[in-house]
Design a protein around this motif. Structure first.
Motif, PDB file in Angstrom:
ATOM      1  N   ARG A  47       4.342  17.125  35.555  1.00  0.00           N
ATOM      2  CA  ARG A  47       3.425  17.851  34.680  1.00  0.00           C
ATOM      3  C   ARG A  47       1.964  17.538  35.014  1.00  0.00           C
ATOM      4  O   ARG A  47       1.073  17.835  34.232  1.00  0.00           O
ATOM      5  N   GLY A  48       1.745  16.913  36.152  1.00  0.00           N
ATOM      6  CA  GLY A  48       0.382  16.594  36.566  1.00  0.00           C
ATOM      7  C   GLY A  48      -0.099  15.227  36.137  1.00  0.00           C
ATOM      8  O   GLY A  48      -1.264  14.881  36.366  1.00  0.00           O
ATOM      9  N   GLY A  49       0.769  14.414  35.520  1.00  0.00           N
ATOM     10  CA  GLY A  49       0.385  13.073  35.096  1.00  0.00           C
ATOM     11  C   GLY A  49       0.475  12.073  36.232  1.00  0.00           C
ATOM     12  O   GLY A  49       0.878  12.410  37.352  1.00  0.00           O
ATOM     13  N   ARG A  50       0.119  10.854  35.937  1.00  0.00           N
ATOM     14  CA  ARG A  50       0.109   9.818  36.971  1.00  0.00           C
ATOM     15  C   ARG A  50       1.236   8.800  36.793  1.00  0.00           C
ATOM     16  O   ARG A  50       1.213   7.725  37.383  1.00  0.00           O
ATOM     17  N   GLY A  51       2.228   9.159  35.993  1.00  0.00           N
ATOM     18  CA  GLY A  51       3.330   8.244  35.739  1.00  0.00           C
ATOM     19  C   GLY A  51       2.987   7.272  34.628  1.00  0.00           C
ATOM     20  O   GLY A  51       1.914   7.347  34.016  1.00  0.00           O
ATOM     21  N   GLY A  52       3.889   6.352  34.366  1.00  0.00           N
ATOM     22  CA  GLY A  52       3.620   5.390  33.303  1.00  0.00           C
ATOM     23  C   GLY A  52       4.842   4.586  32.937  1.00  0.00           C
ATOM     24  O   GLY A  52       5.882   4.653  33.596  1.00  0.00           O
ATOM     25  N   SER A  53       4.699   3.824  31.869  1.00  0.00           N
ATOM     26  CA  SER A  53       5.760   2.938  31.406  1.00  0.00           C
ATOM     27  C   SER A  53       5.897   3.043  29.894  1.00  0.00           C
ATOM     28  O   SER A  53       4.893   3.032  29.171  1.00  0.00           O
ATOM     29  N   ILE A  54       7.128   3.144  29.440  1.00  0.00           N
ATOM     30  CA  ILE A  54       7.435   3.158  28.012  1.00  0.00           C
ATOM     31  C   ILE A  54       8.290   1.934  27.703  1.00  0.00           C
ATOM     32  O   ILE A  54       9.285   1.679  28.387  1.00  0.00           O
ATOM     33  N   VAL A  55       7.883   1.174  26.704  1.00  0.00           N
ATOM     34  CA  VAL A  55       8.666   0.023  26.253  1.00  0.00           C
ATOM     35  C   VAL A  55       8.987   0.222  24.772  1.00  0.00           C
ATOM     36  O   VAL A  55       8.077   0.301  23.939  1.00  0.00           O
ATOM     37  N   ASN A  56      10.252   0.327  24.471  1.00  0.00           N
ATOM     38  CA  ASN A  56      10.702   0.491  23.088  1.00  0.00           C
ATOM     39  C   ASN A  56      11.136  -0.860  22.526  1.00  0.00           C
ATOM     40  O   ASN A  56      11.856  -1.613  23.193  1.00  0.00           O
ATOM     41  N   VAL A  57      10.706  -1.155  21.323  1.00  0.00           N
ATOM     42  CA  VAL A  57      11.077  -2.408  20.677  1.00  0.00           C
ATOM     43  C   VAL A  57      12.298  -2.156  19.795  1.00  0.00           C
ATOM     44  O   VAL A  57      12.221  -1.468  18.778  1.00  0.00           O
ATOM     45  N   GLY A  58      13.425  -2.692  20.228  1.00  0.00           N
ATOM     46  CA  GLY A  58      14.656  -2.579  19.465  1.00  0.00           C
ATOM     47  C   GLY A  58      14.896  -3.837  18.643  1.00  0.00           C
ATOM     48  O   GLY A  58      13.964  -4.420  18.086  1.00  0.00           O
ATOM     49  N   SER A  59      16.138  -4.287  18.600  1.00  0.00           N
ATOM     50  CA  SER A  59      16.466  -5.490  17.835  1.00  0.00           C
ATOM     51  C   SER A  59      17.840  -5.990  18.237  1.00  0.00           C
ATOM     52  O   SER A  59      18.748  -5.195  18.542  1.00  0.00           O
ATOM     53  N   ARG A  60      18.016  -7.327  18.202  1.00  0.00           N
ATOM     54  CA  ARG A  60      19.339  -7.907  18.406  1.00  0.00           C
ATOM     55  C   ARG A  60      20.313  -7.437  17.327  1.00  0.00           C
ATOM     56  O   ARG A  60      21.534  -7.470  17.527  1.00  0.00           O
ATOM     57  N   ALA A  61      19.773  -6.971  16.219  1.00  0.00           N
ATOM     58  CA  ALA A  61      20.635  -6.462  15.151  1.00  0.00           C
ATOM     59  C   ALA A  61      21.515  -5.317  15.637  1.00  0.00           C
ATOM     60  O   ALA A  61      22.605  -5.104  15.092  1.00  0.00           O
ATOM     61  N   ALA A  62      21.071  -4.593  16.657  1.00  0.00           N
ATOM     62  CA  ALA A  62      21.865  -3.482  17.172  1.00  0.00           C
ATOM     63  C   ALA A  62      23.232  -3.947  17.647  1.00  0.00           C
ATOM     64  O   ALA A  62      24.214  -3.205  17.552  1.00  0.00           O
ATOM     65  N   GLN A  63      23.318  -5.166  18.161  1.00  0.00           N
ATOM     66  CA  GLN A  63      24.597  -5.710  18.597  1.00  0.00           C
ATOM     67  C   GLN A  63      25.241  -6.611  17.551  1.00  0.00           C
ATOM     68  O   GLN A  63      26.457  -6.669  17.434  1.00  0.00           O
ATOM     69  N   LEU A  64      24.412  -7.313  16.778  1.00  0.00           N
ATOM     70  CA  LEU A  64      24.959  -8.236  15.776  1.00  0.00           C
ATOM     71  C   LEU A  64      25.453  -7.502  14.532  1.00  0.00           C
ATOM     72  O   LEU A  64      26.307  -7.999  13.805  1.00  0.00           O
ATOM     73  N   GLY A  65      24.875  -6.325  14.251  1.00  0.00           N
ATOM     74  CA  GLY A  65      25.387  -5.470  13.189  1.00  0.00           C
ATOM     75  C   GLY A  65      24.705  -5.570  11.840  1.00  0.00           C
ATOM     76  O   GLY A  65      24.720  -4.624  11.057  1.00  0.00           O
ATOM     77  N   GLY A  66      24.106  -6.715  11.526  1.00  0.00           N
ATOM     78  CA  GLY A  66      23.371  -6.846  10.272  1.00  0.00           C
ATOM     79  C   GLY A  66      24.223  -6.771   9.021  1.00  0.00           C
ATOM     80  O   GLY A  66      23.736  -6.340   7.963  1.00  0.00           O
ATOM     81  N   ALA A  67      25.472  -7.178   9.100  1.00  0.00           N
ATOM     82  CA  ALA A  67      26.375  -7.046   7.952  1.00  0.00           C
ATOM     83  C   ALA A  67      25.834  -7.744   6.713  1.00  0.00           C
ATOM     84  O   ALA A  67      25.281  -8.839   6.787  1.00  0.00           O
ATOM     85  N   HIS A  68      25.962  -7.078   5.566  1.00  0.00           N
ATOM     86  CA  HIS A  68      25.582  -7.564   4.240  1.00  0.00           C
ATOM     87  C   HIS A  68      24.065  -7.536   3.985  1.00  0.00           C
ATOM     88  O   HIS A  68      23.641  -7.809   2.873  1.00  0.00           O
ATOM     89  N   THR A  69      23.286  -7.244   5.004  1.00  0.00           N
ATOM     90  CA  THR A  69      21.830  -7.193   4.813  1.00  0.00           C
ATOM     91  C   THR A  69      21.215  -5.921   5.378  1.00  0.00           C
ATOM     92  O   THR A  69      20.583  -5.166   4.669  1.00  0.00           O
ATOM     93  N   TRP A  70      21.429  -5.659   6.680  1.00  0.00           N
ATOM     94  CA  TRP A  70      20.672  -4.622   7.383  1.00  0.00           C
ATOM     95  C   TRP A  70      21.530  -3.759   8.287  1.00  0.00           C
ATOM     96  O   TRP A  70      21.138  -3.443   9.403  1.00  0.00           O
ATOM     97  N   VAL A  71      22.693  -3.342   7.870  1.00  0.00           N
ATOM     98  CA  VAL A  71      23.521  -2.474   8.711  1.00  0.00           C
ATOM     99  C   VAL A  71      22.770  -1.191   9.050  1.00  0.00           C
ATOM    100  O   VAL A  71      22.819  -0.696  10.182  1.00  0.00           O
ATOM    101  N   HIS A  72      22.058  -0.641   8.078  1.00  0.00           N
ATOM    102  CA  HIS A  72      21.299   0.589   8.294  1.00  0.00           C
ATOM    103  C   HIS A  72      20.192   0.376   9.327  1.00  0.00           C
ATOM    104  O   HIS A  72      19.965   1.215  10.202  1.00  0.00           O
TER     105      HIS A  72
END
Length: 247
Positions: free
Chosen positions: A130-155
């Motif tokens: 699209r005429g850009g010069r490239g770049g880098s995207i870094v998304n901040v996730g969480s270990r909760a995605a694998q640990l599951g967050g049961a009883h507190t943060w499943v959502h």
């Protein structure tokens, strides 16, 4: 000069990333929600390090907010070279059975839809097709995605699982457009998110029980984010890297 957008840059991991980017000489445009005083303080810290920085009040759970952030960067510095998707909400803690629908809708708006829309706007500007010069995207996730967050943060954990999928899929989609996409998954990090979710004692009680005997710091996450954004990570894309102290 590297132009960098950081969402949720007024505190915690976001503020540490602003400071680290300032040390690296980036021009920084970051969003914040309501706390203007904290945002101004982070701008002052960045400027004291010799960097250019602006804070933009914008709701990262709405397209209007996302567009206003990118427009501010375009006007102040030009197209971004780096996007750090960091803004997030945890929602109230507790089991799924007690989760209010409005909490869930807000969480998905910020943690999932906001990330996708920010990636869309970044790709539109960065893509070499699209005429850009490239770049880098870094998304901040969480270990909760694998640990599951049961009883507190499943959502919350579920929303961060979506961040993993976004990072992996988008990295493949834009690999030939000069854009790298990666994700970091912080574990227990000493930030305000725990107190804001109604668990101010969480760091003190859980930290000593972790394999390394302590919680992590925002700076330890920011260091990895800046490395992934840099040319030193030029062949790293589609990675999901844990910052969890062996947990």
């Amino acid at each position: 000069m590297t132009n960098t957008i950081i969402t949720g840059g007024s505190r915690g991991i976001g503020a540490a990333t602003v400071r680290r980017a300032a040390e690296a000489g980036h021009a920084i445009c970051f969003s914040y929600g309501r706390d203007r005083a904290s945002a101004d303080a982070v701008v002052a810290e960045a400027e004291a390090l010799g960097a250019k920085a602006i804070a933009v009040q914008a709701d990262m759970g709405s397209e209007v907010g996302v567009l206003s952030l990118f427009a501010a960067c375009d006007e102040a510095f030009g197209a971004p070279d780096v996007l750090v998707n960091n803004a997030g909400v945890s929602g109230r803690n507790g089991p799924i059975v007690d989760l209010p629908a409005d909490d869930l809708e807000r969480l998905l708006a910020v943690n999932v839809a906001g990330y996708v829309l920010c990636c869309r706007e970044a790709v539109r500007r960065m893509s070499t097709k699209r005429g850009g010069r490239g770049g880098s995207i870094v998304n901040v996730g969480s270990r909760a995605a694998q640990l599951g967050g049961a009883h507190t943060w499943v959502h919350y954990a579920a929303s961060k699982g979506a961040v993993d999928s976004l990072s992996i899929g988008l990295s493949i989609e834009v690999a030939r457009e000069g854009i790298r996409v990666n994700s970091v998954r912080p574990g227990l990090i000493n930030t305000e998110i725990h107190a804001n979710a109604g668990m101010p004692e969480r760091i003190a009680t859980m930290g000593p029980k972790l394999p390394m005997g302590r919680a992590g710091t925002p700076e330890e996450v920011a260091n990895l984010i800046l490395w992934l954004a840099s040319d030193e990570a030029s062949y790293v894309s589609g990675a999901v890297i844990d910052v969890g102290g062996a947990r």
